[in-house]
Design an enzyme around this catalytic site. Structure first.
Site, mmCIF file in Angstrom:
data_model
loop_
_atom_site.group_PDB
_atom_site.id
_atom_site.type_symbol
_atom_site.label_atom_id
_atom_site.label_comp_id
_atom_site.label_asym_id
_atom_site.label_seq_id
_atom_site.Cartn_x
_atom_site.Cartn_y
_atom_site.Cartn_z
ATOM 1 N N LYS A 1 0.839 -1.207 0.000
ATOM 2 C CA LYS A 1 0.000 0.000 0.000
ATOM 3 C C LYS A 1 0.876 1.260 0.000
ATOM 4 C CE LYS A 1 -3.772 -2.467 2.202
ATOM 5 N NZ LYS A 1 -4.458 -2.866 3.440
ATOM 6 N N GLN B 1 -4.385 -1.652 9.655
ATOM 7 C CA GLN B 1 -4.304 -2.978 9.033
ATOM 8 C C GLN B 1 -4.864 -4.052 9.975
ATOM 9 O OE1 GLN B 1 -3.223 -3.656 5.803
ATOM 10 N NE2 GLN B 1 -3.904 -5.732 6.219
ATOM 11 N N ASP C 1 -10.745 2.842 3.957
ATOM 12 C CA ASP C 1 -10.976 1.403 3.800
ATOM 13 C C ASP C 1 -12.476 1.108 3.671
ATOM 14 O OD1 ASP C 1 -9.019 -0.509 3.504
ATOM 15 O OD2 ASP C 1 -8.484 -0.569 5.629
#
Ligand code: NAD
Length: 293
Positions: A52, A96, A119
């Site tokens: 990412k 994460q 997200d």
């Protein structure tokens, strides 16, 4: 059979984003800034976060990686989230998953400001998605929508079977495929571990979206000729011929199923790369204030 090349498509989208960033730079505008919080040293999570951050660099975004030991307390993590929520330079951030067992992951998700939740995991964004309001789509479903859109795969009036009902893939995907939108307007069945006769459902499907987490679970006898296959699964299977001792396979038995499919995503190189690209798209949208104004 046509391969849906997620790797190539993600490169195309990344160069489109890079173009936009260049224009922003030329006009002395703010550069999009994504932050990622990584807790612990799980190799898979480290590799996802690294990819990412690398993608951010590729498109010219600013990125910040906050790496914390897995001994971090809930309070310390909440403090970091609060700081990111209040940091005007950060357009979006992710935490994460999975998080260590002693951390309440739901509380973490709820603590993220929906305006920075690139997200798309916060219930506010989920609710807005379900009502067709501007929102950050969860990254993997956003990537799948992009694939269906850019490959001009018709979905209207089709029967879509989504297998798996996770909050981050299956459930949102089942909602999106039924939305009144270009990618959507299909009749949706959401199948899961308690579905009685899965093959009876998948055999009726024009489009199958598999997000199960069991290697090669969808076999050729479970699909009809011409089916469109979106394989979300990422599973490690032992492979002594590989240096690392394993290879990655999807939830779909690729070789035999691809012989019947009209379109199919490979694993790796399908949905995975698109997920990272979606995160960049959400971050760009955030920096341009396109979602929450
Ligand atoms: P999950 O692991 O949370 O849940 C699995 C789902 O599969 C459940 O909803 C369950 O009901 C269903 N299921 C289990 N056994 C079943 C059976 N026998 N029949 C029918 N349904 C069954 O789901 P997830 O987080 O969406 O992950 C699914 C897979 O997708 C995993 O392999 C994961 O690694 C992968 N994944 C990939 C990406 C990507 O970017 N490509 C993103 C997220 C998840």
């Amino acid at each position: 059979m046509k391969l849906i090349d997620g790797k190539a498509l993600s490169e195309t989208i990344k160069s489109e984003i890079a173009e936009e960033v260049k224009k922003l730079k030329d006009r002395d505008k703010k550069i999009p800034h994504l932050a990622a919080v990584l807790v612990g040293n799980d190799p898979a999570s480290q590799s996802y976060v690294r990819s990412k951050v690398k993608s951010c660099e590729m498109v010219g975004f600013e990125s910040t990686l906050i790496n914390k030991d897995d001994s971090i307390t809930q309070e310390e993590l909440m403090e970091i989230i609060s700081d990111l929520n209040n940091d005007e330079d950060i357009d979006g951030f992710i935490v994460q998953l999975p998080l260590p067992k002693h951390i309440d992951a739901t509380a973490v998700t709820l603590a993220i400001d929906p305006k920075k939740d690139v997200d798309g995991f916060h219930p506010v964004n989920f609710g807005r998605m379900a009502q067709g309001l501007p929102c950050y789509l969860p990254a993997t479903p956003f990537g799948i929508v992009q694939m269906l859109d850019r490959y001009n795969i018709p979905t209207e009036g089709k029967h879509t079977v989504v297998v798996g009902r996770s909050n981050i893939v299956g459930k949102p995907m089942s909602i999106l495929m039924g939305m009144k939108s270009k990618v959507g307007n299909s009749t949706v069945t959401l199948a899961h571990s308690r579905t009685k006769d899965l093959a009876a459902e998948t055999l009726r499907a024009d489009i199958i979206i598999a997000a199960i987490g069991i290697p090669n679970f969808i076999t050729a006898d479970m699909v009809k000729e011409g089916v469109v296959i979106i394989d979300v699964g990422i599973n490690r299977v032992d492979d002594e011929s590989r240096k690392r001792g394993y290879r990655l396979v999807g939830d779909v038995d690729f070789e035999p199923v691809s012989k019947k499919a009209s379109f199919i995503t490979p694993v790796p190189g399908g949905v995975g790369p698109m997920t990272v690209t979606s995160l960049l798209m959400n971050t760009l949208m955030s920096s341009k204030k396109e979602v929450y104004g």
